[in-house]
Design an enzyme around this catalytic site. Sequence first.
Site: not given
Ligand SMILES: CCCCCCCCCCCCCCCC(=O)SCCNC(=O)CCNC(=O)[C@H](O)C(C)(C)COP(=O)(O)OP(=O)(O)OC[C@H]1O[C@@H](n2cnc3c(N)ncnc32)[C@H](O)[C@@H]1OP(=O)(O)O
Length: 326
Positions: A233, A264, A314
């Site tokens: 992920d 994701s 993904q």
């Molecule tokens: C060298 C070694 C280094 C090691 C280090 C490497 C690291 C370098 C790689 C990293 C790589 C990462 C990769 C991570 C991969 C996961 O782990 S991500 C974590 C797992 N996935 C999640 O948490 C997603 C969970 N699902 C959700 O949050 C929601 O279902 C979704 C997808 C956001 C959709 O929710 P929704 O309510 O239908 O949608 P929406 O109203 O559009 O957005 C909800 C919230 O999302 C946020 N949001 C949405 N759009 C935006 C936007 N454009 N801008 C900002 N915030 C937003 C806001 O908080 C928003 O809430 P409000 O501020 O509007 O109240």
Amino acid sequence: MTTVPVPVPPGGARERGTRERGTQERAGRERSERERGAGADFPGFLSLEQLDRDLFRGWCHDGIPSRAFGGQVAAQALTAAGRTVPGDRAVHSLHGYFLRAGDSSRPLVYTVERIRDGASYTSRRVSALQGGEIVFTLSASFKRPERTDDRQQAMPPTPGPDSLPDLYETWARNNPQDFAQAEFRRVLDMRYVPGPPEPNAPGLTEQKLWMRAAQRLPDDPMLHACALAYASDLFLAPSTVLSEQLPRMLREEADEPSSVFLTSLDHGIWYHRPFRADEWMLFAQRSPTAVDGRGLAFADVWSLDGRLIAHVVQETVARPARTRRR
Ligand SMILES: CCCCCCCCCCCCCCCC(=O)SCCNC(=O)CCNC(=O)[C@H](O)C(C)(C)COP(=O)(O)OP(=O)(O)OC[C@H]1O[C@@H](n2cnc3c(N)ncnc32)[C@H](O)[C@@H]1OP(=O)(O)O
């Protein structure tokens, strides 16, 4: 601000206040992590407390600002499913949806439903809950091994991990503050394979990484499957949009925070052949499409000796980051 800081992680003024507050909270949390006995290795990151027959509780480390790292949630959910399956069956596929941002300062509760126990296949459904709401759902299928023909394509020619620099060293040079807090180093060795200067095909983004568990893992195939799920992920989301920016974060001139919100949405893994996650795995990733605020990415996962061990798919939310609330 919930922007996932990809490809250039935070360190700028935009995120520093949150980060300092987070340090105090983190200190309290780390103390309680030690009290719970969770170690800074895969067995520790995936350890679950069994509350009832099919009910488990786990904690996530920090790592992705403002939300639990999805790879850890998926791997803990898979661990919970595996704890309800007979030992002669190995996981061969999983499908998960990330529905809400997980909060790493609070535990996740995993409920497992025993969907079916067949003669060959076993199916489980897991819901990960926080505050009574479902954060992540997982369907996972397990099976008994069978002896049939073995066919696979050949591994693409790729420089070996030993010839490539440690990804963390470059990361640390570019992002010293962030590096100090990275949880990933505790469990993963990583090498980035420099890509071709131009994509191989118009519209296609590609990147390759070698990854392995940083410590030797016990001989438990379920633990190795969960470690692969955790690692898978990390870089698929960036590969949906960032063919140029991921290499850029590794260069000295990387100085701007990301302007992309990546998170994701759903995650699928198919496990093909036995493997060890504490030996090098090549994640050969490609993303053929990004549209409508979503990107899709695939990873072929290879062992060092050229066995095709898994596929990962993904879908990611990929939008311009909002800097203030609507
Ligand atoms: C060298 C070694 C280094 C090691 C280090 C490497 C690291 C370098 C790689 C990293 C790589 C990462 C990769 C991570 C991969 C996961 O782990 S991500 C974590 C797992 N996935 C999640 O948490 C997603 C969970 N699902 C959700 O949050 C929601 O279902 C979704 C997808 C956001 C959709 O929710 P929704 O309510 O239908 O949608 P929406 O109203 O559009 O957005 C909800 C919230 O999302 C946020 N949001 C949405 N759009 C935006 C936007 N454009 N801008 C900002 N915030 C937003 C806001 O908080 C928003 O809430 P409000 O501020 O509007 O109240």
